[in-house]
Scaffold this active site. Structure first.
Site, PDB file in Angstrom:
ATOM      1  N   ARG A   1       0.832  -1.208   0.000  1.00 48.53           N
ATOM      2  CA  ARG A   1       0.000   0.000   0.000  1.00 48.53           C
ATOM      3  C   ARG A   1       0.862   1.251   0.000  1.00 48.53           C
ATOM      4  O   ARG A   1       0.560   2.229  -0.674  1.00 48.53           O
ATOM      5  CB  ARG A   1      -0.918  -0.003   1.230  1.00 48.53           C
ATOM      6  CG  ARG A   1      -1.959  -1.092   1.165  1.00 48.53           C
ATOM      7  CD  ARG A   1      -2.826  -1.075   2.398  1.00 48.53           C
ATOM      8  NE  ARG A   1      -2.210  -1.735   3.536  1.00 48.53           N
ATOM      9  CZ  ARG A   1      -2.349  -1.355   4.806  1.00 48.53           C
ATOM     10  NH1 ARG A   1      -3.044  -0.278   5.093  1.00 48.53           N
ATOM     11  NH2 ARG A   1      -1.794  -2.031   5.778  1.00 48.53           N
TER      12      ARG A   1
ATOM     13  N   SER B   1      -5.653   4.280   5.073  1.00 45.72           N
ATOM     14  CA  SER B   1      -5.377   2.844   4.913  1.00 45.72           C
ATOM     15  C   SER B   1      -4.903   2.499   3.506  1.00 45.72           C
ATOM     16  O   SER B   1      -4.008   1.693   3.322  1.00 45.72           O
ATOM     17  CB  SER B   1      -6.637   2.029   5.205  1.00 45.72           C
ATOM     18  OG  SER B   1      -6.791   1.851   6.573  1.00 45.72           O
TER      19      SER B   1
ATOM     20  N   GLU C   1     -19.035   4.784  -2.021  1.00 43.10           N
ATOM     21  CA  GLU C   1     -18.303   4.051  -3.057  1.00 43.10           C
ATOM     22  C   GLU C   1     -19.018   4.090  -4.407  1.00 43.10           C
ATOM     23  O   GLU C   1     -18.392   4.187  -5.461  1.00 43.10           O
ATOM     24  CB  GLU C   1     -18.091   2.594  -2.640  1.00 43.10           C
ATOM     25  CG  GLU C   1     -17.196   2.420  -1.422  1.00 43.10           C
ATOM     26  CD  GLU C   1     -17.924   2.665  -0.099  1.00 43.10           C
ATOM     27  OE1 GLU C   1     -19.165   2.805  -0.107  1.00 43.10           O
ATOM     28  OE2 GLU C   1     -17.245   2.717   0.943  1.00 43.10           O
TER      29      GLU C   1
END
Lengths: 314, 281
Positions: free
Chosen positions: A9, A36, A57
């Site tokens: 990430r 995150s 989303e």
């Protein structure tokens, strides 16, 4: 084996920042998970081109489509479960069908999300995204490859789904290796059986091959980063060469890497195979490496599957 | 406010009438499609494409153009009719609607010149319009983005996600129009989901709200003029309309939401009534 571990990430966030410097047209969208997914790194550097949309989303995917239709190269990120499952219809109708320039980079794919449990462990996303016309699907093997893949999709027009995992990954490839889209990479050659793995499972396949060597079994290991389009030629080549294939993925055994490989084999060169992955069951909470052991998706799981397959083959 | 000449008003009414005629011809030729919500939006299309929007039929992808998203994608017959009349493609092509050899897909697709967004799955178009409006702000462009929504469509949760975000982002270059024809596929909207007080809802979501008769071209023009007076908010125009407007047996019924005239008699009756309407303009 001695590997350096690195967060995929973070590699994604760093690469986005580099791309942001190179390209004015790159915009990044997130849905309240930017710390995150690491898109926050881009947001800090380029606040005017970063849209943290809150818990939306579906709306995010539609907005991504509108930005792309207006000439932007759009990266959208969330956890895999929300980026694909939650927003599937928006991705299908507004991005895939018009073939817009949107890169969905999802983090937290698979059961290795760990403690959050089944609600957050996305084990169907590869199937969902491979089933969408116009989408191409990549699961980078390590952080070095994440950098190459993110760079590749930024410069290649059209929709991509890139799946990252939560845990740090061992760098199996080096910084100088090349990513060739649509091609699997043979990490270790072998004659008796082929282990085809993707993402976090590749390092376990390498460890399993090492154990098999000790039993006098020569196992080839293939890193299959591109799931769609899949590297047919390589699968057929190794089916011919070794006559037995085990696939390994952090995904349901249905509709993922194993299914793709099976399709190629059945249509071209049928050999026996076994699939290592989630056995069509929802996961559960636990440490990610404990979960891989629990579901027999670690090196021991792959090793056992290979032994079992070779028994049948005899 | 600008002057609107009687000739201009008459021209727009005639175009709306022509859109109705072409809608009926298209859905009858295709033996499928959605006349009800096309007929209710005829004046809205006429004003957008023949008065309001800055588009260039010779250069459909012109970067400075105003954008339009038909969020209620099933009103494609009226949309394609407006595009053809405006010169994006030939009027003759319209009867190929929904046929295998045609570009004119059942719901708007980017294959069709002049179409800015694929739509059809309801609730998504407003989000795409937001993306276009954000891009305009990023690029310092002055184009406006228009989205036409159905009232049944706004039962979708995605619309309200988009509504909140458009207000949060102060998208005063975004204009939504709700075709409030009060009927969806199965029934009256209020028998399915209570939408009222609709104006207050949008207002509470941070939008400037204008409420008009959606069949009155002057009211549509005036509302769009107000919508362009930038005040830091997106604008929604609630256009009160009649489902199936202009064809008596299609008016105020869910029956012709997604059904063409059922036989030649119905077909001729529809065309005759539209012709009569034309003569009165």
């Amino acid at each position: 084996m001695k590997w350096e571990y690195e967060s995929p990430r973070k590699a994604y966030g760093e690469t986005l920042v580099e791309l942001g410097k190179e390209r004015e047209d790159i915009v990044v969208l997130d849905a309240d998970l930017s710390t995150s997914t690491k898109t926050a790194m881009f947001g800090k550097k380029f606040p005017e081109r970063f849209f943290n949309l809150g818990l939306q989303e579906q709306n995010m995917m539609g907005i991504a489509a509108g930005l792309a239709r207006s000439g932007k190269t759009v990266f959208t990120s969330s956890f895999a479960v929300f980026a694909t499952g939650r927003a599937y219809d928006q991705v299908r109708q507004s991005i895939a069908y018009p073939r817009l320039n949107v890169k969905i980079v999802a983090t937290h794919g698979g059961v290795t999300v760990g403690e959050d449990g089944a609600s957050h462990q996305m084990i169907e996303d590869i199937g969902l995204m491979c089933g969408l016309p116009n989408f191409r699907v990549i699961v980078p093997v390590d952080s070095n490859e994440v950098r190459r893949v993110i760079r590749f999709v930024a410069y290649e027009y059209g929709p991509f789904y890139v799946r990252l995992t939560r845990p740090s990954l061992p760098n199996i490839t080096s910084k100088d290796d090349e990513f060739i889209f649509g091609r699997g990479a043979v990490l270790k050659d072998g004659d008796d059986i082929t282990l085809i793995a993707t993402g976090i499972e590749v390092s376990y396949a390498l460890l399993a091959a090492e154990r098999l060597e000790k039993d006098g079994i020569s196992a080839a290991v293939v890193n299959m980063s591109t799931i769609k389009p899949i590297d047919k030629d390589l699968i057929i080549k190794y089916a011919r060469k070794t006559g037995a294939i085990v696939t390994a993925e952090d995904h349901n055994i249905y509709n993922g890497l194993g299914s793709r490989v099976a399709e190629v084999l059945v249509e071209n060169y049928p050999v026996r195979m076994l699939r290592v992955g989630m056995p069509d069951k929802f996961g559960r909470s636990g440490k990610w490496n404990e979960l891989l052991k629990y579901y027999e998706m670690d090196d021991a799981g792959i090793y056992n599957a290979a032994k079992k397959l070779l028994e049948v083959k005899k | 406010m600008s002057d609107i000449s009687p000739e201009k008003i008459r021209e727009l009414k005639l175009i709306a009438n022509k859109i109705r005629e072409l809608t009926i011809k298209m859905v009858y030729a295709a033996q499928s499609g959605h006349p009800g919500g096309s007929l209710s939006a005829a004046e809205i299309f006429a004003v957008l494409y023949f008065h309001e929007m800055n588009v260039d039929p010779k250069n459909p992808e012109w970067e400075e153009r105003d954008r339009f998203v038909l969020s209620k994608g099933h009103a494609s017959p009226a949309y394609y009719a407006a595009l053809a009349l405006r010169g994006f493609f030939s009027e003759e092509e319209l009867v190929s609607f929904r046929k295998l050899s045609s570009r004119l897909q059942g719901h708007p697709s980017l294959m069709v010149p002049g179409v800015d967004m694929c739509t059809g799955s309801l609730g998504q178009g407003l989000s795409a319009a937001i993306g276009m409006a954000l891009a305009a702000k990023l690029d310092g462009k002055s184009y406006k983005v228009y989205a036409l929504l159905g009232d049944g469509e706004i039962e979708e949760g995605n619309i309200w996600e988009a509504a909140m975000t458009a207000a949060t982002r102060k998208l005063d270059n975004l204009i939504a129009i709700v075709d409030r024809n009060k009927i969806q596929l199965d029934d009256f909207t209020d028998k399915m989901v209570i939408l009222d007080p609709l104006e207050e809802k949008w207002n509470a979501f941070g939008w400037r709200v204008l409420s008009i008769n959606g069949h009155d071209v002057v009211q549509i023009i005036r509302a769009l003029e107000v919508a362009k007076e930038v005040d830091g908010r997106p604008t929604v125009i609630i256009a009160h309309t009649v489902k199936g407007k202009g064809v008596s047996y299609m008016e105020n019924t869910a029956k012709y939401h997604g059904k063409p005239p059922q036989d030649e008699e119905e077909y001729n009756k529809a065309l005759k009534e539209i012709e009569e309407e034309r003569r009165e303009i």
